[in-house]
Design a protein around this motif. Structure first.
Motif, short mmCIF file in Angstrom:
data_model
loop_
_atom_site.label_atom_id
_atom_site.label_comp_id
_atom_site.label_asym_id
_atom_site.label_seq_id
_atom_site.Cartn_x
_atom_site.Cartn_y
_atom_site.Cartn_z
N SER A 163 3.33 -9.33 -5.02
CA SER A 163 3.01 -9.89 -3.95
C SER A 163 2.12 -11.16 -4.45
O SER A 163 1.92 -11.24 -5.76
CB SER A 163 1.88 -9.09 -3.10
N PRO A 164 1.88 -12.31 -3.62
CA PRO A 164 1.14 -13.52 -4.27
C PRO A 164 -0.23 -12.90 -5.01
O PRO A 164 -0.65 -13.31 -6.02
CB PRO A 164 0.84 -14.18 -3.23
N GLU A 165 -0.91 -11.86 -4.23
CA GLU A 165 -2.02 -11.67 -4.81
C GLU A 165 -1.91 -10.77 -6.12
O GLU A 165 -2.83 -10.88 -6.99
CB GLU A 165 -2.89 -10.59 -3.79
N GLN A 166 -1.06 -9.66 -6.36
CA GLN A 166 -0.66 -9.13 -7.65
C GLN A 166 -0.29 -10.23 -8.43
O GLN A 166 -0.75 -9.95 -9.59
CB GLN A 166 0.32 -8.16 -7.34
N ALA A 167 0.58 -11.16 -8.16
CA ALA A 167 0.78 -12.29 -8.95
C ALA A 167 -0.39 -12.98 -9.64
O ALA A 167 -0.31 -13.23 -10.89
CB ALA A 167 1.97 -13.25 -8.49
N ARG A 168 -1.13 -13.16 -8.74
CA ARG A 168 -2.68 -13.88 -9.32
C ARG A 168 -3.49 -13.01 -10.22
O ARG A 168 -3.73 -13.61 -11.27
CB ARG A 168 -3.42 -14.31 -8.08
N ARG A 169 -3.49 -11.71 -9.74
CA ARG A 169 -4.11 -10.88 -10.82
C ARG A 169 -3.33 -10.88 -12.09
O ARG A 169 -4.04 -10.58 -13.28
CB ARG A 169 -4.35 -9.45 -10.19
N LEU A 170 -2.04 -10.77 -12.31
CA LEU A 170 -1.01 -10.69 -13.40
C LEU A 170 -1.52 -11.72 -14.28
O LEU A 170 -1.70 -11.91 -15.37
CB LEU A 170 0.09 -10.29 -13.10
N VAL A 171 -1.46 -12.81 -13.34
CA VAL A 171 -1.60 -14.19 -14.32
C VAL A 171 -3.08 -14.43 -14.88
O VAL A 171 -3.30 -14.89 -16.02
CB VAL A 171 -1.22 -15.49 -13.39
N GLU A 172 -4.06 -13.74 -13.95
CA GLU A 172 -5.38 -13.70 -14.75
C GLU A 172 -5.21 -12.86 -16.05
O GLU A 172 -6.13 -13.59 -17.19
CB GLU A 172 -6.39 -13.22 -13.83
N THR A 173 -4.75 -11.79 -16.09
CA THR A 173 -4.75 -11.13 -16.97
C THR A 173 -3.81 -11.77 -18.47
O THR A 173 -4.18 -11.72 -19.62
CB THR A 173 -3.96 -9.70 -16.95
N LEU A 174 -2.74 -12.20 -17.83
CA LEU A 174 -1.69 -13.03 -18.95
C LEU A 174 -2.58 -13.99 -19.60
O LEU A 174 -2.39 -14.48 -20.89
CB LEU A 174 -0.68 -13.50 -18.12
N THR A 175 -3.50 -14.80 -18.98
CA THR A 175 -3.83 -16.20 -19.44
C THR A 175 -5.40 -15.86 -20.02
O THR A 175 -6.09 -16.69 -20.43
CB THR A 175 -3.95 -17.31 -18.29
N ASP A 176 -5.88 -14.44 -20.16
CA ASP A 176 -6.88 -13.87 -20.71
C ASP A 176 -6.71 -14.19 -22.40
O ASP A 176 -5.91 -13.32 -22.97
CB ASP A 176 -7.28 -12.65 -20.43
N PRO A 177 -7.28 -15.28 -23.15
CA PRO A 177 -7.00 -15.06 -24.44
C PRO A 177 -7.45 -13.81 -25.26
O PRO A 177 -6.81 -13.63 -26.36
CB PRO A 177 -7.97 -16.47 -24.98
N LYS A 178 -8.19 -13.17 -24.82
CA LYS A 178 -8.33 -12.00 -25.41
C LYS A 178 -7.48 -10.81 -25.44
O LYS A 178 -7.57 -9.78 -25.99
CB LYS A 178 -9.86 -11.39 -25.01
N ARG A 179 -6.78 -11.11 -24.40
CA ARG A 179 -5.64 -10.01 -24.19
C ARG A 179 -4.29 -10.48 -24.80
O ARG A 179 -3.61 -10.19 -25.64
CB ARG A 179 -5.67 -9.52 -22.72
N PHE A 180 -3.71 -11.72 -23.96
CA PHE A 180 -2.61 -11.84 -24.03
C PHE A 180 -2.06 -13.53 -24.27
O PHE A 180 -0.95 -13.89 -24.80
CB PHE A 180 -1.53 -11.68 -22.78
N TRP A 181 -3.01 -14.17 -23.87
CA TRP A 181 -2.81 -15.59 -23.95
C TRP A 181 -3.19 -16.21 -25.38
O TRP A 181 -4.25 -16.76 -25.53
CB TRP A 181 -3.54 -16.44 -23.06
N ARG A 182 -2.39 -15.97 -26.35
CA ARG A 182 -2.58 -16.03 -27.62
C ARG A 182 -2.02 -17.42 -28.44
O ARG A 182 -1.21 -18.15 -27.31
CB ARG A 182 -1.94 -14.95 -28.47
N LYS A 183 -2.44 -18.00 -29.41
CA LYS A 183 -2.18 -19.30 -29.89
C LYS A 183 -0.58 -19.46 -29.74
O LYS A 183 -0.23 -20.66 -29.57
CB LYS A 183 -2.73 -19.31 -31.32
#
Length: 163
Positions: free
Chosen positions: A41-61
């Protein structure tokens, strides 16, 4: 719903335990496939993108690793526990575009392209996978799926070609 992420589950009983309690409950790149599949859903996507773009987790160099960098098993030069696999990053990038996260999709394409360009400069070859944290490509050379970067870059900079 509690974490805003998708996980592997044991197909026998649909929990997160295979051998030890919650041993399947790891933040892995597959958790972003609902974006690619268009089932979030749009809300689920928003939460996934928050996790994705967290440099401590997935948004790496240099792209999205196969396992979150804050996982105790993270190894950026390991096999499936941390490196950037170009074909999986393509799926993530397509998911971002599907939900209108064009800026993030472009940035992801650029990150993956940078590590591949560095690999070409150093070794004159495409690698099976790359480190998300340093200019390093590893294990097997001359991987054809490295061509996925062409699609990522075209989708990011010439999206009208895919409408």
């Amino acid at each position: 719903p509690a974490t805003g992420f998708y996980y592997n589950v044991d197909k026998q009983d649909h929990d997160f335990t295979l051998n030890r309690p919650d041993d399947l409950k790891r933040r892995e790149i597959i958790g972003f496939l609902p974006l690619w599949a268009g089932i979030a859903s749009p809300e689920q996507a928003r939460r996934l993108v928050e996790t994705l773009t967290d440099p401590k987790r997935f948004w790496r160099k240099f792209g999205v690793p196969s396992l979150a960098a804050d996982d105790p098993f993270y190894e950026p030069q390991g096999y499936w526990n941390g490196p950037v696999w170009v074909e999986w990053n393509l799926l993530v990038q397509q998911g971002l575009r599907r939900y209108g996260y064009e800026r993030e999709a472009r940035e992801l394409a650029g990150r993956v392209a940078r590590v591949m360009i560095e690999g070409l400069k150093q070794d004159h070859d495409f690698w099976e996978f790359y480190s998300p944290d340093e200019a390093w490509g590893g294990y097997h050379r001359s991987y054809i799926w490295a061509g996925c970067i062409n699609r990522m870059l075209l989708e990011s900079y010439r999206p009208e070609l895919f409408k």
